[in-house]
Write an enzyme that holds these catalytic residues in place. Structure first.
Site, short mmCIF file in Angstrom:
data_model
loop_
_atom_site.label_atom_id
_atom_site.label_comp_id
_atom_site.label_asym_id
_atom_site.label_seq_id
_atom_site.Cartn_x
_atom_site.Cartn_y
_atom_site.Cartn_z
CD1 TRP A 33 -2.66 1.82 0.61
CD2 TRP A 33 -1.24 2.49 2.20
NE1 TRP A 33 -3.00 3.12 0.95
CE2 TRP A 33 -2.13 3.55 1.93
CE3 TRP A 33 -0.24 2.68 3.15
CZ2 TRP A 33 -2.07 4.78 2.59
CZ3 TRP A 33 -0.17 3.90 3.81
CH2 TRP A 33 -1.08 4.94 3.53
CD GLU A 85 -4.45 -1.71 2.28
OE1 GLU A 85 -5.29 -1.33 3.13
OE2 GLU A 85 -3.29 -2.06 2.57
CE LYS A 145 -6.25 5.33 3.68
NZ LYS A 145 -5.16 5.57 4.63
CG ASP A 157 -8.65 -1.13 5.27
OD1 ASP A 157 -9.66 -0.62 5.80
OD2 ASP A 157 -7.55 -1.20 5.83
CG HIS A 184 -8.57 1.61 2.52
ND1 HIS A 184 -7.33 1.17 2.11
CD2 HIS A 184 -8.39 2.08 3.79
CE1 HIS A 184 -6.45 1.34 3.08
NE2 HIS A 184 -7.08 1.88 4.11
CG HIS A 237 -5.76 -4.69 5.67
ND1 HIS A 237 -4.84 -3.70 5.37
CD2 HIS A 237 -5.05 -5.85 5.71
CE1 HIS A 237 -3.64 -4.25 5.23
NE2 HIS A 237 -3.75 -5.54 5.44
CG ASP A 263 -8.94 4.19 6.51
OD1 ASP A 263 -9.30 3.19 7.15
OD2 ASP A 263 -7.79 4.34 6.08
CG ASP A 295 -7.35 2.55 10.33
OD1 ASP A 295 -7.69 1.48 9.80
OD2 ASP A 295 -6.69 3.41 9.74
CG ASP A 335 -4.92 -1.78 8.72
OD1 ASP A 335 -4.23 -1.28 9.62
OD2 ASP A 335 -4.96 -1.33 7.56
#
Length: 418
Positions: A187, A226, A228, A259, A262, A286, A294, A296, A326
């Site tokens: 990524w 990956e 985003k 993810d 993302h 992820h 995002d 997290d 993640d």
């Protein structure tokens, strides 16, 4: 012992209830036992790593919060992960970023990293019955800027190409020594804060860099790329969009990494699973929790994670999906965050495995859509939690809320003294 007996009794009742709708709970438990989550080492130290003491994050990502007890050394990261591992049923993997090398206090630039800098991790993982995955690290470096592999400057691109090739070589050595392929995830944060004009140029540069990186195949690596939506400070343009990497992965036989954070806030990734699996052999996930986007946050048992697990099980794709975590929440106890997220992910997969899928498929094939919906709704009230408690008991890990006191004790004895 009295509590153990109650857990076993509850499980027997749950087993009978699930059997009444055609579900074998013992089979589901065996399936869950074999799911290995790839735990993300960066939850322990807020993605700091050991390349630069006190280094700060740049390159479109950010960890928020300053809860006490952050891991400061490799030994502390490993100690924390061992604690997390003791609170999870099943056998799990560990995902490392390139900035977590054991550099022995020496300055080793990213285009100079070698397998020897991760040998102590390989040895530690073996001693703890864990397997490793790996990630190149394009962020938080003087040569990161707003672009890395897509940069206009060939010298900058070449630096990151060399770094990523070396990262794949490290992953290959990990896979070789552990007798199981290591996932390598690529990524890069590349993008722009405001309006970009030469979008095609940057994407051509990124594609050319990737072609050089993947020119050599490594026998013991599963390669993933990956996408985003955007990075913090790079909101207007992301070079490595979903469309870019989906096309590149399919064209080159790589895994696409999905993810949960993302994509657009109303976009769910579960619906992408069945489409991508038609064109790629495997996927990398992820699992995170976006709030607005995002951010997290710690994974919880919400609809997004539940639907993700359901889609994988319904597609009979467990053997084709690599599941990584993640998130990096520094606002609460980091070990607690780690365990809550990992157990929530396990719960989602167990719930999916406990669906009466054969009957649901029968209803759907017969266009009995009321019956399908009714059965799905009734399944929500079945005692899956009693099955999960039994899973924890069988694995000799804390059942129910008992892990809270274990983490509180660990904070008092270990992280609280840092």
């Amino acid at each position: 012992m009295k509590k153990d007996a109650q857990i076993e009794a509850n499980y027997q009742v749950a087993k009978e209830k699930y059997a009444s709708v055609g579900v074998d709970t013992d089979k589901a438990l065996n399936q869950l036992q074999n799911i290995s989550l790839s735990l993300h080492c960066w939850q322990t130290d807020d993605v700091t790593g050991f390349e630069n003491a006190g280094g700060s994050l740049t390159g479109g990502i950010q960890a928020t919060g300053n809860y006490p007890g952050k891991a400061r050394t490799i030994a502390e990261v490993r100690q924390d992960i061992e604690k997390v591992k003791s609170l999870l049923g099943g056998d799990h993997r560990l995902s490392l970023h390139a900035i977590y090398g054991d550099f022995g206090g020496q300055k080793v630039d990213r285009d100079q990293i070698e397998p020897k800098h991760f040998q102590s991790w390989i040895d530690w993982a073996k001693a703890n019955s864990m397997k490793l995955d790996f990630n190149s690290s394009s962020f938080s470096h003087p040569k990161s800027g707003d672009q890395s592999l897509s940069h206009r400057d060939k010298g900058i691109r070449d630096f990151w190409i060399e770094h990523t090739i070396r990262s794949r070589r490290i992953a290959d050595e990990m896979g070789k020594q552990q007798g199981d392929k290591a996932c390598h995830n690529l990524w890069v944060h590349d993008g722009m804060k405001d309006v970009a004009v030469d979008r095609l140029l940057y994407r051509q540069n990124l594609k050319d860099s990737l072609d050089k990186i993947f020119a050599n195949k490594f026998e013991n690596v599963k390669d993933a790329v990956e996408c985003k939506l955007f990075g913090t400070g790079l909101e207007s343009f992301t070079v490595g969009s979903h469309e870019f990497y989906m096309g590149y992965a399919v064209q080159n036989g790589l895994m696409a990494t999905l993810d949960l954070g993302h994509f657009h806030p109303t976009e769910e990734i579960y619906d992408k699973i069945s489409s991508l699996l038609l064109y790629t052999d495997e996927l990398l996930l992820h699992v995170s929790r976006p709030v607005r986007w995002d951010s997290d946050h710690v994974v919880i048992l919400n609809e997004s994670v539940t639907m993700l697990a359901q889609e994988i099980i319904r597609a009979n794709a467990l053997g084709r999906v690599n599941i990584g975590l993640d998130y990096f929440d520094a606002s609460i106890n980091r070990i607690g965050a780690y365990v809550v997220g990992a157990r929530a992910t396990q719960k989602a997969f167990l719930m999916a495995m406990l669906e009466p899928i054969a009957k649901l498929r029968e209803y759907e094939a017969n266009e009995q859509y009321f019956q399908r919906l009714a059965l799905l709704e009734e399944c929500k009230a079945l005692p899956w939690a009693d099955v999960f408690d039994y899973f924890c008991l069988k694995n000799n890990v804390a059942v129910g809320v008992d892990f809270i006191s274990e983490i509180e004790a660990y904070e008092k004895e270990v992280t609280g003294k840092r």
